[in-house]
Scaffold this motif. Sequence first.
Motif, mmCIF file in Angstrom:
data_model
loop_
_atom_site.group_PDB
_atom_site.id
_atom_site.type_symbol
_atom_site.label_atom_id
_atom_site.label_comp_id
_atom_site.label_asym_id
_atom_site.label_seq_id
_atom_site.Cartn_x
_atom_site.Cartn_y
_atom_site.Cartn_z
ATOM 1 N N VAL A 107 -26.070 -24.591 -9.105
ATOM 2 C CA VAL A 107 -24.779 -23.895 -9.176
ATOM 3 C C VAL A 107 -25.031 -22.490 -9.710
ATOM 4 O O VAL A 107 -25.757 -22.325 -10.692
ATOM 5 N N THR A 108 -24.427 -21.491 -9.087
ATOM 6 C CA THR A 108 -24.628 -20.120 -9.551
ATOM 7 C C THR A 108 -23.920 -19.901 -10.890
ATOM 8 O O THR A 108 -22.964 -20.605 -11.220
ATOM 9 N N GLU A 110 -22.055 -17.457 -11.500
ATOM 10 C CA GLU A 110 -20.698 -17.050 -11.146
ATOM 11 C C GLU A 110 -19.791 -18.273 -10.985
ATOM 12 O O GLU A 110 -18.655 -18.285 -11.471
ATOM 13 N N GLN A 111 -20.277 -19.287 -10.299
ATOM 14 C CA GLN A 111 -19.498 -20.517 -10.114
ATOM 15 C C GLN A 111 -19.245 -21.200 -11.450
ATOM 16 O O GLN A 111 -18.147 -21.695 -11.709
ATOM 17 N N HIS A 112 -20.271 -21.224 -12.298
ATOM 18 C CA HIS A 112 -20.123 -21.823 -13.619
ATOM 19 C C HIS A 112 -19.051 -21.079 -14.426
ATOM 20 O O HIS A 112 -18.151 -21.698 -14.997
ATOM 21 N N GLU A 114 -16.617 -19.224 -13.427
ATOM 22 C CA GLU A 114 -15.292 -19.452 -12.849
ATOM 23 C C GLU A 114 -14.732 -20.799 -13.312
ATOM 24 O O GLU A 114 -13.562 -20.903 -13.697
ATOM 25 N N ALA A 115 -15.570 -21.823 -13.301
ATOM 26 C CA ALA A 115 -15.136 -23.150 -13.761
ATOM 27 C C ALA A 115 -14.753 -23.105 -15.241
ATOM 28 O O ALA A 115 -13.740 -23.695 -15.645
ATOM 29 N N HIS A 140 -17.875 -31.706 -10.313
ATOM 30 C CA HIS A 140 -17.527 -30.472 -9.607
ATOM 31 C C HIS A 140 -18.792 -29.723 -9.193
ATOM 32 O O HIS A 140 -18.904 -29.249 -8.052
ATOM 33 N N TYR A 141 -19.755 -29.626 -10.085
ATOM 34 C CA TYR A 141 -21.011 -28.944 -9.774
ATOM 35 C C TYR A 141 -21.776 -29.673 -8.673
ATOM 36 O O TYR A 141 -22.377 -29.034 -7.810
ATOM 37 N N LEU A 144 -20.076 -28.692 -5.474
ATOM 38 C CA LEU A 144 -20.438 -27.324 -5.098
ATOM 39 C C LEU A 144 -21.844 -27.276 -4.520
ATOM 40 O O LEU A 144 -22.089 -26.618 -3.501
ATOM 41 N N GLN A 148 -23.063 -26.181 -0.782
ATOM 42 C CA GLN A 148 -24.054 -25.142 -0.568
ATOM 43 C C GLN A 148 -25.204 -25.673 0.301
ATOM 44 O O GLN A 148 -25.696 -24.961 1.174
#
Length: 156
Positions: A107-108, A110-112, A114-115, A140-141, A144, A148
């Motif tokens: 997980v990027t 950025e994604q982390h 945002e969460a 959730h990760y 994601l 990806q």
Amino acid sequence: MQRDYTLNCLLTMPRHELEEFSQRILSRMVPEEVMEELFTFEPEETQTADRLRSAQFDAMLRMSAIALGEVSAAFADSAQATQNTERMTRLLLWHFYAIAFQLEAAVTLEQHCEAVENILPNAPKDTFGWIKTLTDLLHHYASLNDNQQDNASSSL
């Protein structure tokens, strides 16, 4: 200016400083005797590599939940309690993501982040609430990462 541990801060702050400070905060929130109890496994939990890994993941999840559950109380008397609580919650969630579960390959950042920002407005106040939130976050990760992977294989 204090560090807020949002995405821009995490991108610009040296990794070793993040690791050291998050470990110090974690140690402050989770007493040594609790750590020892969490990471002492029964013989049946160590019989196979899979069972040991599962026990270690459970211990890391509980350790993170305990630390996050203590943040509000630890900073309640500070001059800027809400701001400090959010900052330390972000930092401990970064530790959960990057150190405890080593999710950077899945997980990027950025994604982390945002969460995390989605969690903060209704963050749990206790360990049990954090266990559920962290478990949901791991699911959730995984989702994601699956998306990806699917996108990467469909573009081949």
